[in-house]
Design a protein around this motif. Sequence first.
Motif, mmCIF file in Angstrom:
data_model
loop_
_atom_site.group_PDB
_atom_site.id
_atom_site.type_symbol
_atom_site.label_atom_id
_atom_site.label_comp_id
_atom_site.label_asym_id
_atom_site.label_seq_id
_atom_site.Cartn_x
_atom_site.Cartn_y
_atom_site.Cartn_z
ATOM 1 N N ALA A 187 -22.800 -14.802 72.811
ATOM 2 C CA ALA A 187 -23.885 -15.511 73.500
ATOM 3 C C ALA A 187 -23.895 -15.018 74.945
ATOM 4 N N TRP A 188 -25.070 -14.723 75.445
ATOM 5 C CA TRP A 188 -25.144 -14.140 76.792
ATOM 6 C C TRP A 188 -25.249 -15.232 77.852
ATOM 7 N N GLY A 214 -15.019 -22.108 86.997
ATOM 8 C CA GLY A 214 -13.868 -22.142 86.110
ATOM 9 C C GLY A 214 -13.945 -21.159 84.962
ATOM 10 N N GLN A 215 -15.130 -20.591 84.709
ATOM 11 C CA GLN A 215 -15.254 -19.669 83.584
ATOM 12 C C GLN A 215 -14.600 -18.326 83.924
ATOM 13 N N TRP A 248 -20.144 -14.664 76.182
ATOM 14 C CA TRP A 248 -19.121 -15.402 75.439
ATOM 15 C C TRP A 248 -18.994 -14.724 74.094
ATOM 16 N N LEU A 269 -13.803 -32.558 87.801
ATOM 17 C CA LEU A 269 -15.185 -32.891 87.464
ATOM 18 C C LEU A 269 -15.812 -33.581 88.672
ATOM 19 N N ARG A 283 -22.628 -30.449 80.960
ATOM 20 C CA ARG A 283 -22.091 -29.219 80.361
ATOM 21 C C ARG A 283 -20.631 -29.034 80.732
ATOM 22 N N ASP A 284 -20.274 -29.396 81.954
ATOM 23 C CA ASP A 284 -18.872 -29.273 82.376
ATOM 24 C C ASP A 284 -18.026 -30.408 81.804
ATOM 25 N N VAL A 285 -18.574 -31.607 81.811
ATOM 26 C CA VAL A 285 -17.822 -32.769 81.317
ATOM 27 C C VAL A 285 -17.392 -32.537 79.865
ATOM 28 N N ARG A 325 -14.133 -30.897 78.463
ATOM 29 C CA ARG A 325 -12.847 -31.602 78.435
ATOM 30 C C ARG A 325 -12.508 -32.144 77.060
ATOM 31 N N LEU A 366 -10.874 -22.133 79.772
ATOM 32 C CA LEU A 366 -11.941 -21.140 79.984
ATOM 33 C C LEU A 366 -13.266 -21.807 80.351
ATOM 34 N N TRP A 367 -13.328 -23.123 80.299
ATOM 35 C CA TRP A 367 -14.523 -23.906 80.647
ATOM 36 C C TRP A 367 -15.782 -23.437 79.907
ATOM 37 N N PRO A 368 -15.687 -23.204 78.606
ATOM 38 C CA PRO A 368 -16.927 -22.855 77.898
ATOM 39 C C PRO A 368 -17.777 -24.112 77.727
ATOM 40 N N ASP A 369 -18.983 -24.088 78.257
ATOM 41 C CA ASP A 369 -19.784 -25.313 78.274
ATOM 42 C C ASP A 369 -20.465 -25.534 76.933
ATOM 43 N N ALA A 427 -23.120 -23.051 75.785
ATOM 44 C CA ALA A 427 -22.563 -21.757 75.390
ATOM 45 C C ALA A 427 -22.020 -21.812 73.969
ATOM 46 N N LEU A 428 -21.317 -22.875 73.631
ATOM 47 C CA LEU A 428 -20.739 -22.975 72.291
ATOM 48 C C LEU A 428 -21.840 -23.107 71.239
ATOM 49 N N ALA A 472 -24.736 -21.868 71.550
ATOM 50 C CA ALA A 472 -25.383 -20.555 71.495
ATOM 51 C C ALA A 472 -24.614 -19.610 70.572
ATOM 52 N N VAL A 500 -28.384 -20.201 77.533
ATOM 53 C CA VAL A 500 -27.371 -19.212 77.186
ATOM 54 C C VAL A 500 -27.947 -18.516 75.949
#
Lengths: 313, 356
Positions: free
Chosen positions: A76-77, A84-85, A93, A171, B126-128, B131, B141-144, B147-148, B150, B197
């Motif tokens: 996924a782009w 943090g990424q 990804w 957060l 997306r950030d929350v 966790r 890696l903080w994949p939001d 993104a997942l 996608a 994404v």
Amino acid sequence: MPEVLKAPLVVEFPFTRSLGPVQSAFLTGLRERIVLGVKTTDGRTLVPPVEYDPVTADDLRDLVEVAATGTVTTWAWNHAPRRGQPLDTPFAWVLVRLDGADTALLHALDVPGPDAVRTGTRVRIRWAEERTGAITDIACFEPHDGDPAEPTGSTGEFADPVTGIVAPARLDYSYSPGRAQSAYIEELSTRRTVGERCPSCHKVYVPPRGACPTCGVPTAEQVEVGPRGTVTTFCIVNIKAKNLDIEVPYVYAHIALDGAGLALHGRIGGIPYDQVRMGLRVEPVWTDGARYPDHYRPTGEPDADYDAYKELL
Amino acid sequence: MTGEETPGARDIAVVAFAQTDVLRTTDELSEVEMLMPVLHSVLDRTGLKTADIGFTCSGSSDYLAGRAFSFTLALDGVGAWPPISESHVEMDGAWALYEAWTKLLTGDADTALVYSYGKSSPGSLRDVLTRQLDPYYVAPLWPDSVALAALQAQALIDAGQADESALAAVGARSRRVATLNSHAQLRGTVPQGDYAVRPLRTGDCPPVGDGAAAVILAAGERARDLCSRPAWIRGIDHRIEAHSLGVRDLTDSPSTRLAAEKAGAFERPVDTAELHAPFSAQEIVLRKALRLDDSVRVNLSGGALAANPMMAAGLIRLGEAAARIHRGESDRALGHATSGPCLQQNLVAVLEGDAR
Ligand SMILES: [Zn+2]
């Protein structure tokens, strides 16, 4: 209605986590530029490895090394990396099935644009320069033209294994306490304490939260309470809190402000800690610029009768 | 509990449902202030008072609020003092409904109030949601959440089961039918938008919003007293898949299929389905897993692509399905809720109205 209050709220915590034997071996391996998987009872190799089979729940301990090269199984782009990424420039990804593995690992792929990645793209690990035994020891993946990488022959045994990780989490919120509590805080700024009366049981709640916890109905009628009140119960604090400039021991008390149907809590000062008692009459002490009373001190009045506050304990 | 009823098991029904309008922000309301109108709405519909309720169960998440034990504040809305029989799940309210259903099955209570709520507006959703991921291998890696989703959408495209226009059609249909749902956040024609994404565009993603919902369950004759056409829960089940995305086939949802089978969904066709599919590709995955063809009315509410209040959207799916039975618009409906990334956990309930 006064303006609803809003303030930044940052929740930040360094989560310290211990590792099981399989996670420990995998993350230690990353520190040494070695990728380990775990064999399932039906002969598949899981990377990243887990301690229990996701299907059968069997105990898994049979570590096996896989290559640092692999194939993208989906992608996924991400044109706008977030805090943090793994990379701060646009990246893909990817789920990568490393050569020798039967499952895929999630990470980032560093390529210039979405046209440079597709499912099936061959990639290799780019190692982080400084490695500590964490998933971020893989800086990211990068395209790879050559043959599969040769495993190093690792057995998964390491002299100095990593046994835990520290995973910082942060957060950011913009907190709003809502109508009732905003009104309470606004009034506090003028050194007035205002609760809300329940239309059903007529108790006055301080601080108000917009609902009566006894009746479960909305509250709206504002009622000023205090400033004086009665200590209903208390405790003596003997441990100094971090970042708190108060000498121990001190007294922390429940205080029923006059007219309130619920006690709130505050520190008692202006009296030796061992002379504080139930029924003691107190009043707030404000310091300049403060948004709430610093502490409560004795008023000098006679103590309240037990019957006057027993419902508020 | 499976579709094969245990002899002597009690019949339990959804007898009332209410939801708030879902809004991008609700700064002026605390959680309990947002929740109170729906609590009173379901109580009013049944004529019950808070003190009449046998069991109360709620769903919410501290991570949305950014405060520990945030659900205790919301308890004020149900009159938690004097003490009530109460429980909480740190999940979508659909799972609170499941807990309440098991409580009623035991016979310890005849009525249950289930509610859930979420304010996503104070934080960055997306950030929350990162966790909730595996804290060792994935969360650092903080994949939001987008993104997942996608990655799942691309897997579906690679498998030839969808393309970007098919994804866009799912979002467009959801928002078109949502014009009839006054509670929905996104209604009517919404541009498909730029990539959030890739391959997901903003039109493939749910709106971020605040909202709450409440349901009342009742057992046996009590349900008939409280509702003219109760939505009987014929089966309900929930299943989970491996948390590691790389272990799962993202183009399928075996946990949904298994939950549906155990809930009896495949024993007879349903006429209505409310699916909790926050991302367009997920509706395609779920329709396949649940074997829903075009004869089934799917997501007439607009679904999660029109309104996705975290922790309430799944309960709203069950509530919407039940409300259609209450109104006589459905005889057998399926309600589905999901939680976790890429449809990790799935709950399926089969609801029926009495024969007419
Ligand atoms: Zn009251």
